[in-house]
Design a protein around this motif. Structure first.
Motif, short mmCIF file in Angstrom:
data_model
loop_
_atom_site.label_atom_id
_atom_site.label_comp_id
_atom_site.label_asym_id
_atom_site.label_seq_id
_atom_site.Cartn_x
_atom_site.Cartn_y
_atom_site.Cartn_z
N SER A 48 0.83 -1.18 0.00
CA SER A 48 0.00 0.00 0.00
C SER A 48 0.88 1.25 0.00
N HIS A 91 -13.06 -9.43 -3.24
CA HIS A 91 -14.41 -8.85 -3.14
C HIS A 91 -15.41 -9.72 -3.90
N GLN A 139 -8.91 -6.97 -5.27
CA GLN A 139 -9.13 -5.58 -4.91
C GLN A 139 -8.81 -4.62 -6.06
N ASP A 140 -7.80 -4.96 -6.86
CA ASP A 140 -7.39 -4.05 -7.93
C ASP A 140 -8.41 -4.04 -9.07
N ARG A 180 -11.62 -4.76 -8.61
CA ARG A 180 -12.78 -4.08 -8.03
C ARG A 180 -12.56 -2.56 -8.00
N ASN A 181 -11.33 -2.14 -7.83
CA ASN A 181 -11.04 -0.71 -7.75
C ASN A 181 -11.21 0.00 -9.09
N ALA A 223 -14.69 1.32 -9.02
CA ALA A 223 -14.80 2.36 -8.00
C ALA A 223 -14.12 3.65 -8.46
N GLU A 224 -12.95 3.52 -9.07
CA GLU A 224 -12.22 4.70 -9.54
C GLU A 224 -12.95 5.35 -10.71
N GLN A 229 -0.77 -2.43 -8.80
CA GLN A 229 -2.08 -1.98 -9.25
C GLN A 229 -2.15 -2.05 -10.77
#
Length: 505
Positions: free
Chosen positions: A326, A336, A373-374, A376-377, A380-381, A411
């Motif tokens: 991170s 997710h 997560q990447d 899913r992001n 979201a982004e 990422q």
């Protein structure tokens, strides 16, 4: 010719095997349609130098010289290459979303009653009001005009009502057109079109609301005629179809149109990534670092459900490969749960769902998927960058295409302009998702009605089914046997969808 049942025309009926026909033979059978088999499609492939085609049912259902009512281009001027090297031949059905809002208003103010005649009258009144509420009829337009309308609404998302839709003539007022490429849009002209229509738009919503309230108050009642609807004068096509049905082999399924469409459409765009990503150099976690990540995630439900051999269905990375540092320098990895939707492939369901669908895409079921997560992001982004988009704006296939060659422990590098274009193009899919949940609600409602009639009214299952079928037939103006068949199918759909929900839980 003597009329002697099916044998009178048996000698002249030759039912083609659509799957066995050569492309030029199918071209003769479906000469007023256009598919991946047509001479025009083959000429376009040769012109653009590709064998890959993304050709949808809208394109396949129209003749070859069709022109878009917005941009006035013909098909040969509309077809264009995608960034992934696929020839796009797509037409989309454009409809007024104020109609969807009006239907919701009617449902909210007129919930289902135990009186079947009341339900029939509400359904008929709603259908009668729709043409007075909508600003334009459902219209087939080219993919680029559909994209331009979506981009204009996205640019003006903070100013335009979410239920507003530009008419075909309004779209024509703010696009700049060129052959075989996407349109440019003039946002100021789009804003002017909205401002010009805003008062009328609000007035139509007010009209729909007042009519829904009047119907709920018992006004505009119209007595439902008992029994079957009246038949008009006998038509030649009815006689010919009756003779045809008698002449074909026993058990023959009359699905020539669906077989031709299956031969016509093509979806070579699925999973196509324009180019592989350049892999960054990153350090993988050590065994002890990965063990710490697993310990931290060990009680997370999705991590446990994924199992040790899980691979992300979008980027194809393992649990260890999705681990990355991170911004604070800590190793992180999350999985997710998302919902993905499966197209309908049952012929009867496709035919019956068309009665109520607003989208040309028909979704048959939903399923859950576990993604990293990447991936899913990305969604979201995209929502953070562009107001007006939703979590469903990108499907799993879209994420696979955008992610391309994913790098372990890093990422994803995403072209968000391309992601936005894909999301806007998915408007029909978003409508299909709404259609699916409405179909699901109708199917569950039918099961609830069946249960009520059997328990509260002491009806047998067959009698309850007949009552539900009667209500459907009278509301839609069908023959009673057609309503019975639809009720049987709808109840079966309710059981199927409930079993899927129980399996997910």
């Amino acid at each position: 010719m003597a009329i002697g049942g099916g044998k009178a025309i048996e000698a002249v009926i030759q039912i083609p095997d659509i799957d066995a026909l050569a492309d030029d033979e199918l071209d003769e059978v479906a000469h007023m349609r256009d598919g991946r088999w047509s001479t025009q499609t083959k000429a376009l492939q040769e012109r653009f130098g590709t064998i890959k085609v993304d050709l949808n049912s809208g394109w396949a259902s129209t003749w070859r010289l069709w022109s878009c009512p917005c941009c006035r281009r013909e098909k040969s001027q509309i077809a264009r290459m995608s960034p992934g090297g696929v020839l796009l031949c797509r037409l989309e059905f454009h409809h007024d979303h104020i109609g969807d809002l009006a239907k919701r208003i009617f449902r909210e103010r007129n919930p289902r009653s135990e009186e079947r005649d009341t339900n029939i009258q509400v359904s008929r009144a709603k259908d009668a009001v729709m043409p007075l509420v909508e600003r334009f009829e459902p219209t087939l337009i080219c993919i680029d005009c559909n994209l331009a309308e979506g981009r204009a609404k996205l640019e003006l998302a903070s100013e335009i009502d979410a239920n507003f839709t530009f008419t075909p003539s309004e779209i024509a007022s703010f696009i700049t057109v060129a052959d075989n490429r996407t349109h440019e849009i003039d946002v100021d002209r789009a804003r002017a079109a909205w401002l010009s229509a805003r008062t009328e738009f609000a007035d139509r919503i007010d009209f729909a609301t007042r009519m829904a309230q009047r119907i709920a108050g018992g006004r505009h009642r119209r007595e439902v005629a008992p029994g079957q609807r009246l038949l008009g004068p006998i038509q030649d096509r009815d006689i010919i179809y009756r003779l045809f049905t008698a002449a074909v082999p026993p058990g023959y399924q009359h699905r020539l149109g669906m077989r031709i469409e299956a031969r016509s459409v093509s979806n070579d765009s699925a999973g196509q990534s324009p180019k592989p990503k350049r892999k960054a150099i990153v350090r993988p976690p050590t065994d002890s670092e990965f063990a710490a990540v697993e310990a931290a995630q060990g009680e997370t439900k999705t991590w446990v459900q994924a199992g040790p051999d899980w691979l992300c269905p979008c980027c194809n990375r393992s649990k260890r490969e999705i681990c990355r540092k991170s911004n604070r320098g800590r190793w992180t990895a999350r999985i997710h749960r998302v919902v993905d939707y499966v197209p309908e492939d049952v012929e009867e369901s496709l035919a019956r769902r068309c009665f109520d669908a607003t989208s040309q895409i028909i979704i048959g079921s939903r399923q859950t998927a576990l993604i990293c997560q990447d991936c899913r992001n990305v969604s979201a982004e995209l929502q953070r960058r562009r107001a007006g988009l939703s979590e469903q704006s990108l499907m799993l296939d879209d994420l696979r295409e955008l992610v391309g060659g994913a790098t372990p422990h890093a990422q994803h590098e995403i072209d968000f302009e391309r992601a936005t274009t894909i999301a806007i193009a998915n408007a029909a899919l978003i409508e299909a998702i709404t259609d699916f949940y409405e179909h699901r609600a109708r199917a569950f409602e039918a099961i609830a009605d069946l249960k009520y009639l059997m328990e509260a009214m002491n009806c047998s299952a067959s009698k309850a089914r007949d009552i539900i079928g009667y209500e459907i037939a009278k509301a839609k103006g069908w023959e009673l046997h057609e309503g019975d068949d639809h009720a049987e199918w709808l109840l079966a759909e309710g059981q199927r969808l409930r079993a899927i929900d129980e399996a997910r839980d």
